[in-house]
Design a protein around this motif. Structure first.
Motif, short mmCIF file in Angstrom:
data_model
loop_
_atom_site.label_atom_id
_atom_site.label_comp_id
_atom_site.label_asym_id
_atom_site.label_seq_id
_atom_site.Cartn_x
_atom_site.Cartn_y
_atom_site.Cartn_z
N UNK A 154 0.83 -1.20 0.00
CA UNK A 154 0.00 0.00 0.00
C UNK A 154 0.87 1.25 0.00
N UNK A 155 1.95 1.25 0.78
CA UNK A 155 2.88 2.40 0.81
C UNK A 155 3.50 2.61 -0.57
N UNK A 156 3.90 1.53 -1.22
CA UNK A 156 4.50 1.63 -2.56
C UNK A 156 3.49 2.19 -3.56
N UNK A 157 2.25 1.74 -3.50
CA UNK A 157 1.22 2.25 -4.40
C UNK A 157 0.97 3.74 -4.16
N UNK A 158 0.95 4.16 -2.90
CA UNK A 158 0.76 5.58 -2.59
C UNK A 158 1.93 6.40 -3.12
N UNK A 159 3.15 5.90 -2.96
CA UNK A 159 4.34 6.57 -3.47
C UNK A 159 4.27 6.70 -4.99
N UNK A 160 3.86 5.64 -5.67
CA UNK A 160 3.71 5.69 -7.12
C UNK A 160 2.66 6.71 -7.52
N UNK A 161 1.59 6.79 -6.76
CA UNK A 161 0.54 7.76 -7.05
C UNK A 161 1.02 9.18 -6.93
N UNK A 162 1.91 9.44 -5.95
CA UNK A 162 2.43 10.80 -5.75
C UNK A 162 3.51 11.15 -6.74
N UNK A 163 4.44 10.25 -6.99
CA UNK A 163 5.62 10.54 -7.80
C UNK A 163 5.50 10.12 -9.25
N UNK A 164 4.60 9.20 -9.56
CA UNK A 164 4.43 8.76 -10.94
C UNK A 164 5.35 7.64 -11.35
N UNK A 165 6.54 7.58 -10.77
CA UNK A 165 7.44 6.47 -11.05
C UNK A 165 8.42 6.31 -9.91
N UNK A 166 8.96 5.12 -9.79
CA UNK A 166 9.93 4.80 -8.75
C UNK A 166 10.99 3.92 -9.39
N UNK A 167 12.26 4.18 -9.05
CA UNK A 167 13.33 3.32 -9.55
C UNK A 167 13.91 2.52 -8.40
N UNK A 168 14.66 1.48 -8.71
CA UNK A 168 15.28 0.69 -7.65
C UNK A 168 16.29 1.49 -6.84
N UNK A 169 16.95 2.44 -7.48
CA UNK A 169 17.93 3.24 -6.76
C UNK A 169 17.23 4.24 -5.87
#
Length: 169
Positions: A154-169
């Motif tokens: 759920x935290x990851x989905x919220x982060x994706x919703x705010x930032x639009x993308x996430x990288x491994x780094x």
């Protein structure tokens, strides 16, 4: 369109989500996986006697039809009804096997220990069905699907919703 034109047109399409080439059929259980994947994913077609590179190799149609029918009726649960047609071209037989989409999903293929496994077709591969697929099939005609997420998901989905993308780094 002649039979040769029809088969050459199909071969020119290559392997994809609804078409697979088989050089020969030596194991009904292995073919049951392909039948399961097509039946669970919109249907499809096997061209038996065609190599992966599209060359016409030909088949012994009586034996191949028997193996495909065994795969569909003995190693698929529920059993499948297929449409088989043999085409003669370049002095060789090509077997076309039409697998309709099943209304009773999942269609499972039995492994060597008689355990049922459901498959789906993604691009030109047969992939083991995920728990999400199984859940959707189990729930039948319901339009919506519910998934439970862990707190971290759920935290990851919220982060994706705010930032639009996430990288491994």
């Amino acid at each position: 369109m002649t039979d040769a034109d029809y088969i050459h047109k199909l071969v020119a399409e290559g392997e994809h989500a609804h078409q697979d080439f088989k050089f020969a059929i030596s194991d009904a259980r292995k073919i049951a996986k392909s039948l399961s994947a097509f039946a669970n994913t919109g249907g499809g077609r096997l061209l038996v006697g065609v190599k992966d590179n599209g060359r016409i190799a030909g088949v012994r149609s009586e034996e191949e039809i028997y193996m495909v029918e065994a795969a569909a009726t003995v190693y698929c649960i529920p059993p499948l009804t297929l449409e088989n047609r043999v085409f003669r071209l370049e002095g060789k037989d090509v077997l076309e096997v039409i697998v309709p989409e099943s209304v009773s999903k999942p269609v499972c293929a039995l492994d060597e220990h008689s355990r049922p496994w459901a498959y789906v077709r993604i691009a030109d591969e047969n992939i083991l069905a995920t728990p999400v697929h199984l859940s959707l099939w189990r729930n039948g005609k319901r339009k919506e699907a519910f998934m439970a997420y862990t707190e971290r998901e759920q935290c990851l989905l919220e982060l994706l919703g705010r930032q639009g993308e996430v990288t491994l780094s």
